[in-house]
Every structure is written in structure tokens, then in C-alpha cells.
Design a protein around this motif. Structure first.
Motif, PDB file in Angstrom:
ATOM      1  N   VAL A 226       0.824  -1.210   0.000  1.00  0.00           N
ATOM      2  CA  VAL A 226       0.000   0.000   0.000  1.00  0.00           C
ATOM      3  C   VAL A 226       0.857   1.259   0.000  1.00  0.00           C
ATOM      4  O   VAL A 226       0.653   2.186  -0.761  1.00  0.00           O
ATOM      5  N   ALA A 253       0.878  11.849  17.300  1.00  0.00           N
ATOM      6  CA  ALA A 253       0.469  10.431  17.298  1.00  0.00           C
ATOM      7  C   ALA A 253      -0.991  10.310  17.703  1.00  0.00           C
ATOM      8  O   ALA A 253      -1.763   9.583  17.078  1.00  0.00           O
ATOM      9  N   GLN A 254      -1.375  11.044  18.737  1.00  0.00           N
ATOM     10  CA  GLN A 254      -2.770  10.969  19.209  1.00  0.00           C
ATOM     11  C   GLN A 254      -3.765  11.427  18.147  1.00  0.00           C
ATOM     12  O   GLN A 254      -4.794  10.793  17.948  1.00  0.00           O
ATOM     13  N   ILE A 257      -4.215   8.860  15.535  1.00  0.00           N
ATOM     14  CA  ILE A 257      -5.104   7.788  16.002  1.00  0.00           C
ATOM     15  C   ILE A 257      -6.560   8.222  15.925  1.00  0.00           C
ATOM     16  O   ILE A 257      -7.408   7.479  15.451  1.00  0.00           O
ATOM     17  N   GLN A 260      -7.859   8.270  12.415  1.00  0.00           N
ATOM     18  CA  GLN A 260      -8.086   6.890  11.959  1.00  0.00           C
ATOM     19  C   GLN A 260      -9.457   6.392  12.410  1.00  0.00           C
ATOM     20  O   GLN A 260     -10.179   5.780  11.674  1.00  0.00           O
ATOM     21  N   ARG A 261      -9.749   6.679  13.698  1.00  0.00           N
ATOM     22  CA  ARG A 261     -11.029   6.212  14.260  1.00  0.00           C
ATOM     23  C   ARG A 261     -12.220   6.827  13.532  1.00  0.00           C
ATOM     24  O   ARG A 261     -13.204   6.158  13.288  1.00  0.00           O
ATOM     25  N   GLU A 263     -12.308   7.837  10.431  1.00  0.00           N
ATOM     26  CA  GLU A 263     -12.425   7.197   9.112  1.00  0.00           C
ATOM     27  C   GLU A 263     -13.081   5.828   9.219  1.00  0.00           C
ATOM     28  O   GLU A 263     -13.874   5.432   8.392  1.00  0.00           O
ATOM     29  N   GLU A 264     -12.693   5.151  10.309  1.00  0.00           N
ATOM     30  CA  GLU A 264     -13.230   3.823  10.520  1.00  0.00           C
ATOM     31  C   GLU A 264     -14.749   3.871  10.678  1.00  0.00           C
ATOM     32  O   GLU A 264     -15.482   3.098  10.065  1.00  0.00           O
ATOM     33  N   SER A 267     -16.400   4.570   7.361  1.00  0.00           N
ATOM     34  CA  SER A 267     -16.451   3.424   6.441  1.00  0.00           C
ATOM     35  C   SER A 267     -17.494   2.413   6.890  1.00  0.00           C
ATOM     36  O   SER A 267     -18.080   1.708   6.077  1.00  0.00           O
ATOM     37  N   GLU A 268     -17.752   2.362   8.204  1.00  0.00           N
ATOM     38  CA  GLU A 268     -18.791   1.451   8.674  1.00  0.00           C
ATOM     39  C   GLU A 268     -20.186   1.958   8.297  1.00  0.00           C
ATOM     40  O   GLU A 268     -21.084   1.182   8.036  1.00  0.00           O
ATOM     41  N   SER A 271     -21.095   0.977   4.589  1.00  0.00           N
ATOM     42  CA  SER A 271     -21.483  -0.396   4.290  1.00  0.00           C
ATOM     43  C   SER A 271     -22.976  -0.645   4.498  1.00  0.00           C
ATOM     44  O   SER A 271     -23.535  -1.572   3.938  1.00  0.00           O
ATOM     45  N   GLU A 274     -25.341  -0.772   1.323  1.00  0.00           N
ATOM     46  CA  GLU A 274     -25.024  -1.666   0.219  1.00  0.00           C
ATOM     47  C   GLU A 274     -25.981  -2.809  -0.076  1.00  0.00           C
ATOM     48  O   GLU A 274     -25.639  -3.754  -0.754  1.00  0.00           O
TER      49      GLU A 274
END
Lengths: 301, 301
Positions: A226, A253-254, A257, A260-261, A263-264, A267-268, A271, A274
Motif C-alpha cells: 500500500v 500520534a494521538q 489515532i 483513523q477512528r 475514518e473507521e 467506512s462502517e 457499508s 449496500e
């Protein structure tokens, strides 16, 4: 047994011939129109499959993409032949049957004319019969009515002859038309099925030639590489390297993180949308009774 | 760039692979099920045509009767092959696609497991980060948390590895299944169309061999010879013979005429019932969504 009874039986045979033809040709017309509509419906269902295949193709690796596109093209080609089949069935089978009504109308008119003429003959006969019973002495009137009866009987004879010829021609035409209609139906079907065999044979070969291993290699490379050329072994290494990535200065770093959460979660949410839509519902224009086409045909074949 | 971000991107590729497959296979399943239903609908429309042909056959002369019956039999044979096509599409294409949901569920569970493990790693990281900022002197606690982080990271590594293998197998299986599904679809179609070509070729010959002239002769004989062997010329003779049939004793002739009229009225009543019924309405059991069959198939072929 007499000529009146004979003629009456004869005209009943003629009437039942016309009525029977009207009934059966009418039913043929409805049933063949329904068959044609169902064929058009099948064409539409396959056309939707073509669009779906093309949509799917764009998300796959190069081999499967090319295979799906070729396959979709072949499936579309079969639908173009099916469209030709629908048009030919309409022009060569259903429409001639629709026009049959006019022919039947004409023959019915001939029969009606005959009945009118014959009713006149019967009326004259009744008159003569009455006269003979009531005034058997009135020779002059009886003679006049006898002349009318003879004239009416002559009319009936001529009309019967005409009717006989009309019904004969009608029956001849009916048998010829029936034979032609069935031959045309079979020819249209034959051409379609033969073309379908041809196209699907080529489609089968396309599928056989697809090299899945190439796409799998591509997929693996994509999964592992990737961000540039990361060594896959890194991922299976259970001992963290000395330069642990989380020893970065606190805040950055925080926040990484946290993002990321987010985005997660996003993305959920995606779905959930669909569920495949019911293709039976489809756009309103694709009603099942219509034989009109929604997809543009292939260029040339 | 760090391992956490890398893993996150990797898992997003895996997720989108599964989501994409779920979406497209779901749509394939719906569209192919619709295609199969439409095929079944076409089979039913043709089955109704078969019944109509048999009904018509019984009212025709011997040649056309035999031809219509043979033709109906051939048309029925094609529908038997179409029925086999419907069954094969269901068993070999639609049902495997339906079962695909289970496979996707399993892969989704693996991804979820990975996320849980990774969230634990992130939590430990956050804890370590906080501790380093608030109590950088507390070496012992930091060391303990560092051990937890190492353990969590090891778990993530192992789970990532498992996930990688699962998604790789999933993708491999997906490509293989897709290829097989399309090959099966083409094979089922090929077999059907080839059989249809075979049967319709024979039907075409049957129609060509039909001798209409024989039936026409029969029809003419029937029209002219209703009561024994009447000479057809009698009907065209405009001069009534001396023994005119209406010179029968009064009452009997009149009652004959009356009974004729009654029969005529009755036959006119009959014809009113002969509008062809709409075959689209049909019996309730022939709903278009059902792929079940209403006509029993031919014995053996």
C-alpha cells in the motif's frame, strides 16, 4: 330434407368455420403477443445484467476486468439478436394475426347478406303458404306470390354460391396463413437460437482463457504494498523494532489515532447502504408489458 | 508513515474488497434470479400457446390437425428444455450466489476481530503516551505499560497475518467462483439454445410437409355434402324444380321454418360467447414471479 334445410346446415358450417377461426386466431394473437412481451422482458433482464457486469468489471484486476467486459459484450450481443427476434415476431407473426380481424369481418358481412336474402325467401314462402290455405281459389294472387318466391329463391341461390366461394377462399387463406405464421415463428426462433449458440460458444472460450493467477498476484501486491515496498514479513514480526512508531511526539500520534477512528466509523456507515436494490422494481420505464428497449444495441454484427 | 497507519490502509483495502464483493454478488444474485424468473415466464407463455394449438388442432381437418399437434409437441419439447434451463440456472448459478453471503460473513468476522485487537493496541499506546507526559519519572509503570503495548502489538501482528491469509483466500475463491458462475451460466444457455435449434429444425420440416390441399378438399366435401351427396350444381340453379320443396303440406313446412329460425337465434347467441379471453389474466397460479411449472413435461426426450 329440402333445399332450405340444406342451405341452412351449409351456412351453419360456414358460420362455425368463421367463428372458430375468429376465436382461435384471436387467442393466437393474444398468446403470441404475450410470448413476444415475455421475450422482451427477458431481453431487459439480461440487459440489466450486462450493465451490472460492466460495473463490476471496473472494480476488478486487469484479467477479470477484460474477461467481464468481453463477457458482457457477448451477453449484450445475444440481447441484440433477441431484440431482432422480438421485432420479427411482431412484424411477421403478431401483426398479421391482428390484421386477420378485417378478413373475418368481410366474410361475416357476406354471411349476413346471405341470411337477409334467405329471410326474404322464407317470408315469401310463408306468404304463399298462408295464401294457399286461406284463399286457394285466388289463382292470380297465388301466381304473383309464386313468382316472388321464385325470384327470392333465385337470389338465395346466387348468394349461396357467392358465399360458398367466399368461405372456400377464406378457408384456403386461413390454412395458408396458419402454415405461414407457424413457419415464420419457427424461422424467427431458429435464427435467434442459432445466433445465441454462436455467441455463447465464443463467450465460453473467453471465460476459459481467463488467467486468474495474474489478478491474484496483482491483488497480493496491492494488499502488501500500500505504502511503497513494505516488506510483508514486517507484519508477521511479533517483536516491535527498537524505533517503535508510537514513540513519536505525543500530540501528533494521538491526532493520527483519532483521525483513523473517524475514518473507521465513516467506512462502517458506508457499508449500511449496500443492500442490492430489487431489480424487479427497476426504473418505471421498464414495465413488463412494454417491448420497447432501454439499452442501445451494439453497433454492428 | 508508521505501522499503525500501514495496517489501517491495508485493512481498508481488505474491507473494500469484501464490501465490493458483497455488493456485486448480491446484485448478481438478484439480477440472475430475475433473469431465471423471466425465463420461467417465457416458458409459461409458450406452454399456454401449446394448449391453444392443441385446442385449435381438434377443430381442423386431418392434415392441419396432425401438423398442429406435431408442432405443439415440438413447442412443448422446447419448453421442457427451457424448464431444465430454469432448474439448472437456479441450482448452478443463483443458489451458489445466495450461499455466498455466508462466506462474506465469515470474512467480515475476521476483519472485526482484527479491529478489536488493533483497538486494544491503540488503547495501550494512548495509555503509554499519557503516562509519559504526566509521569515521565515513573519508570516502573512506564515499563509495565510498554510490556502491555508490546503484547498488544504482537497480537495485532498475528491477527493481521491471519487476516491477510483470510482475505487472500477470499479473493482467490471469489475470482474462481465468478469464473465458474459465468461458465455455468454460459453452459446452461448453450445447451438450451442448441436443443432449441434441434427441435425447431424438425418443427420447420413438419410444417413444410403439411399438404393443405387435402384439407381443402375435405372442407369442400363437408360444405357441399352436409346431407348425403347433394349435387353442388343444385345450389347455383336459379330455376326452382317443378317439385318445389315449399309445396309440402302447410303445417309441417311452417314448423320446419320456425324450428330453423329458433336454431339460427341460438347459434347467434353462441357466437357472443366467443371473445378470446385475455391470456395475460390466466389462472391465478400462473403468477409471473413464480418459476414453478403448470404444465407437466413431455414423457422422455
Amino acid at each position: 330434407m329440402n333445399t332450405v334445410l340444406y342451405r341452412d346446415s351449409q351456412v351453419r358450417i360456414m358460420e362455425s368455420t368463421v367463428t372458430n377461426a375468429e376465436k382461435h386466431f384471436g387467442q393466437f394473437c393474444s398468446l403470441l403477443a404475450a410470448y413476444t412481451r415475455k421475450t422482451a422482458g427477458l431481453r431487459d433482464a439480461a440487459d440489466r445484467l450486462v450493465l451490472q457486469l460492466l460495473d463490476f468489471a471496473s472494480t476488478e484486476g486487469p484479467e477479470m476486468r477484460a474477461t467481464l467486459r468481453d463477457f458482457a459484450e457477448d451477453l449484450a450481443k445475444v440481447q441484440d439478436y433477441r431484440q431482432a427476434q422480438v421485432e420479427r415476431l411482431e412484424v411477421k407473426v403478431v401483426n398479421p394475426l391482428k390484421l386477420y380481424g378485417a378478413q373475418i369481418k368481410q366474410t361475416r358481412a357476406e354471411i349476413k347478406k346471405f341470411k337477409r336474402v334467405r329471410n326474404n325467401e322464407i317470408k315469401q314462402l310463408e306468404k304463399l303458404e298462408k295464401l294457399r290455405q286461406k284463399s286457394p281459389w285466388d289463382r292470380q294472387t297465388i301466381s304473383q306470390v309464386e313468382t316472388s318466391v321464385q325470384k327470392a329463391s333465385g337470389d338465395t341461390g346466387r348468394t349461396t354460391h357467392q358465399l360458398e366461394e367466399t368461405v372456400d377462399a377464406f378457408q384456403k387463406q386461413k390454412l395458408k396463413d396458419l402454415q405461414k405464421m407457424l413457419s415464420d415463428f419457427v424461422t424467427v426462433e431458429l435464427v435467434f437460437h442459432a445466433k445465441a449458440v454462436e455467441v455463447y460458444s465464443s463467450a465460453f472460450q473467453t471465460l476459459e482463457d481467463c488467467d486468474l493467477e495474474r489478478d491474484l498476484e496483482d491483488f497480493r501486491a496491492k494488499m502488501r504494498g500500500v505504502y511503497g515496498r513494505y516488506d510483508a514479513r514486517l507484519l508477521t514480526d511479533t517483536t516491535p523494532s527498537t524505533a517503535v512508531p508510537w514513540s513519536l511526539p505525543g500530540q501528533s500520534a494521538q491526532s493520527a489515532i483519532r483521525s483513523q477512528r473517524k475514518e473507521e466509523e465513516a467506512s462502517e456507515d458506508d457499508s449500511a447502504e449496500e443492500d442490492p436494490e430489487d431489480p424487479e422494481e427497476g426504473p418505471r420505464g421498464w414495465g413488463r408489458r412494454s417491448t420497447s428497449r432501454t439499452r442501445a444495441p451494439q453497433s454492428e454484427h
